[in-house]
Design a protein around this motif. Structure first.
Motif, PDB file in Angstrom:
ATOM      1  N   SER A   2      -7.666   1.213  11.434  1.00  0.00           N
ATOM      2  CA  SER A   2      -8.184   2.253  10.563  1.00  0.00           C
ATOM      3  C   SER A   2      -8.046   1.864   9.090  1.00  0.00           C
ATOM      4  O   SER A   2      -7.157   1.119   8.706  1.00  0.00           O
ATOM      5  CB  SER A   2      -7.409   3.545  10.821  1.00  0.00           C
ATOM      6  N   ALA A   3      -8.919   2.407   8.250  1.00  0.00           N
ATOM      7  CA  ALA A   3      -8.818   2.184   6.806  1.00  0.00           C
ATOM      8  C   ALA A   3      -7.764   3.099   6.189  1.00  0.00           C
ATOM      9  O   ALA A   3      -7.326   2.877   5.075  1.00  0.00           O
ATOM     10  CB  ALA A   3     -10.167   2.433   6.154  1.00  0.00           C
ATOM     11  N   VAL A   4      -7.340   4.130   6.924  1.00  0.00           N
ATOM     12  CA  VAL A   4      -6.316   5.057   6.437  1.00  0.00           C
ATOM     13  C   VAL A   4      -4.949   4.408   6.625  1.00  0.00           C
ATOM     14  O   VAL A   4      -4.665   3.814   7.658  1.00  0.00           O
ATOM     15  CB  VAL A   4      -6.386   6.395   7.206  1.00  0.00           C
ATOM     16  N   LYS A   5      -4.107   4.530   5.611  1.00  0.00           N
ATOM     17  CA  LYS A   5      -2.775   3.917   5.655  1.00  0.00           C
ATOM     18  C   LYS A   5      -1.704   4.963   5.385  1.00  0.00           C
ATOM     19  O   LYS A   5      -1.948   5.971   4.711  1.00  0.00           O
ATOM     20  CB  LYS A   5      -2.672   2.805   4.630  1.00  0.00           C
ATOM     21  N   CYS A   6      -0.509   4.723   5.885  1.00  0.00           N
ATOM     22  CA  CYS A   6       0.631   5.603   5.644  1.00  0.00           C
ATOM     23  C   CYS A   6       0.913   5.660   4.145  1.00  0.00           C
ATOM     24  O   CYS A   6       1.006   4.615   3.490  1.00  0.00           O
ATOM     25  CB  CYS A   6       1.855   5.076   6.392  1.00  0.00           C
ATOM     26  N   SER A  11       1.463   1.151   6.109  1.00  0.00           N
ATOM     27  CA  SER A  11       1.095   0.682   7.444  1.00  0.00           C
ATOM     28  C   SER A  11      -0.198   1.341   7.909  1.00  0.00           C
ATOM     29  O   SER A  11      -0.483   2.488   7.581  1.00  0.00           O
ATOM     30  CB  SER A  11       2.222   1.029   8.432  1.00  0.00           C
ATOM     31  N   ASP A  12      -0.986   0.613   8.707  1.00  0.00           N
ATOM     32  CA  ASP A  12      -2.188   1.203   9.296  1.00  0.00           C
ATOM     33  C   ASP A  12      -2.046   1.362  10.813  1.00  0.00           C
ATOM     34  O   ASP A  12      -3.015   1.493  11.533  1.00  0.00           O
ATOM     35  CB  ASP A  12      -3.433   0.383   8.947  1.00  0.00           C
ATOM     36  N   SER A  13      -0.789   1.380  11.308  1.00  0.00           N
ATOM     37  CA  SER A  13      -0.523   1.490  12.743  1.00  0.00           C
ATOM     38  C   SER A  13      -0.802   2.875  13.311  1.00  0.00           C
ATOM     39  O   SER A  13      -0.992   3.021  14.500  1.00  0.00           O
ATOM     40  CB  SER A  13       0.934   1.130  13.051  1.00  0.00           C
ATOM     41  N   GLY A  14      -0.772   3.912  12.467  1.00  0.00           N
ATOM     42  CA  GLY A  14      -1.034   5.260  12.957  1.00  0.00           C
ATOM     43  C   GLY A  14       0.212   6.132  12.895  1.00  0.00           C
ATOM     44  O   GLY A  14       1.203   5.787  12.261  1.00  0.00           O
ATOM     45  N   TYR A  15       0.140   7.272  13.590  1.00  0.00           N
ATOM     46  CA  TYR A  15       1.252   8.215  13.586  1.00  0.00           C
ATOM     47  C   TYR A  15       1.499   8.721  15.008  1.00  0.00           C
ATOM     48  O   TYR A  15       0.689   8.512  15.900  1.00  0.00           O
ATOM     49  CB  TYR A  15       0.989   9.387  12.638  1.00  0.00           C
ATOM     50  N   TYR A  16       2.620   9.389  15.197  1.00  0.00           N
ATOM     51  CA  TYR A  16       2.943   9.949  16.504  1.00  0.00           C
ATOM     52  C   TYR A  16       3.512  11.350  16.340  1.00  0.00           C
ATOM     53  O   TYR A  16       3.942  11.744  15.262  1.00  0.00           O
ATOM     54  CB  TYR A  16       3.934   9.061  17.267  1.00  0.00           C
ATOM     55  N   THR A  17       3.466  12.115  17.416  1.00  0.00           N
ATOM     56  CA  THR A  17       4.110  13.416  17.495  1.00  0.00           C
ATOM     57  C   THR A  17       4.971  13.422  18.744  1.00  0.00           C
ATOM     58  O   THR A  17       4.759  12.615  19.655  1.00  0.00           O
ATOM     59  CB  THR A  17       3.085  14.568  17.586  1.00  0.00           C
ATOM     60  N   ILE A  48       5.054  17.997  13.946  1.00  0.00           N
ATOM     61  CA  ILE A  48       5.413  17.031  12.908  1.00  0.00           C
ATOM     62  C   ILE A  48       4.801  15.674  13.254  1.00  0.00           C
ATOM     63  O   ILE A  48       4.954  15.184  14.360  1.00  0.00           O
ATOM     64  CB  ILE A  48       6.939  16.919  12.753  1.00  0.00           C
ATOM     65  N   LYS A  49       4.117  15.102  12.287  1.00  0.00           N
ATOM     66  CA  LYS A  49       3.486  13.793  12.474  1.00  0.00           C
ATOM     67  C   LYS A  49       4.299  12.769  11.699  1.00  0.00           C
ATOM     68  O   LYS A  49       4.599  12.960  10.527  1.00  0.00           O
ATOM     69  CB  LYS A  49       2.044  13.850  11.989  1.00  0.00           C
ATOM     70  N   ARG A  50       4.674  11.675  12.375  1.00  0.00           N
ATOM     71  CA  ARG A  50       5.490  10.627  11.766  1.00  0.00           C
ATOM     72  C   ARG A  50       4.786   9.282  11.879  1.00  0.00           C
ATOM     73  O   ARG A  50       4.129   8.995  12.866  1.00  0.00           O
ATOM     74  CB  ARG A  50       6.858  10.548  12.433  1.00  0.00           C
ATOM     75  N   CYS A  51       4.954   8.449  10.864  1.00  0.00           N
ATOM     76  CA  CYS A  51       4.385   7.100  10.851  1.00  0.00           C
ATOM     77  C   CYS A  51       4.998   6.277  11.983  1.00  0.00           C
ATOM     78  O   CYS A  51       6.211   6.331  12.215  1.00  0.00           O
ATOM     79  CB  CYS A  51       4.674   6.447   9.503  1.00  0.00           C
ATOM     80  N   CYS A  52       4.186   5.514  12.685  1.00  0.00           N
ATOM     81  CA  CYS A  52       4.680   4.669  13.787  1.00  0.00           C
ATOM     82  C   CYS A  52       5.628   3.578  13.295  1.00  0.00           C
ATOM     83  O   CYS A  52       6.490   3.137  14.043  1.00  0.00           O
ATOM     84  CB  CYS A  52       3.515   4.018  14.518  1.00  0.00           C
ATOM     85  N   ARG A  55       8.484   5.779  10.417  1.00  0.00           N
ATOM     86  CA  ARG A  55       8.967   7.004  11.051  1.00  0.00           C
ATOM     87  C   ARG A  55       9.177   8.177  10.089  1.00  0.00           C
ATOM     88  O   ARG A  55       9.831   9.146  10.408  1.00  0.00           O
ATOM     89  CB  ARG A  55      10.231   6.753  11.854  1.00  0.00           C
ATOM     90  N   LYS A  56       8.608   8.088   8.891  1.00  0.00           N
ATOM     91  CA  LYS A  56       8.737   9.183   7.921  1.00  0.00           C
ATOM     92  C   LYS A  56       7.702  10.267   8.220  1.00  0.00           C
ATOM     93  O   LYS A  56       6.635  10.003   8.763  1.00  0.00           O
ATOM     94  CB  LYS A  56       8.580   8.649   6.504  1.00  0.00           C
TER      95      LYS A  56
END
Length: 73
Positions: A2-6, A11-17, A48-52, A55-56
């Motif tokens: 993705s072009a979206v970054k933390c 990071s461009d790895s994404g997020y988790y819940t 809550i969504k956290r960076c992969c 983890r913030k």
């Protein structure tokens, strides 16, 4: 990727819940499992969504993104 970054680490790895899942397993008296049910309680967790990577908490950032990029807008 993705072009979206933390916004915290870049990071461009994404997020988790996190979500609460219940697993019920039935056993016979010899100890063999014969039935299982998985229940995903969507009302419990996952807010809550956290960076992969770092983890913030990036919930406000993700929710402000356009819907096609994973946000609520």
């Amino acid at each position: 990727m993705s072009a979206v970054k933390c916004p915290k680490c870049g990071s461009d790895s994404g997020y988790y819940t996190k979500r609460r899942v219940t697993l019920n397993t039935a056993y016979d008296f010899s100890g063999e499992a014969w039935d299982s049910e998985v229940h995903n309680d969507s009302n419990n967790g996952g807010k809550i969504k956290r960076c992969c990577d770092c983890r913030k908490n990036i919930t406000a950032f993700v929710d402000g993104l356009p819907a096609e990029a994973g946000g609520k807008s």
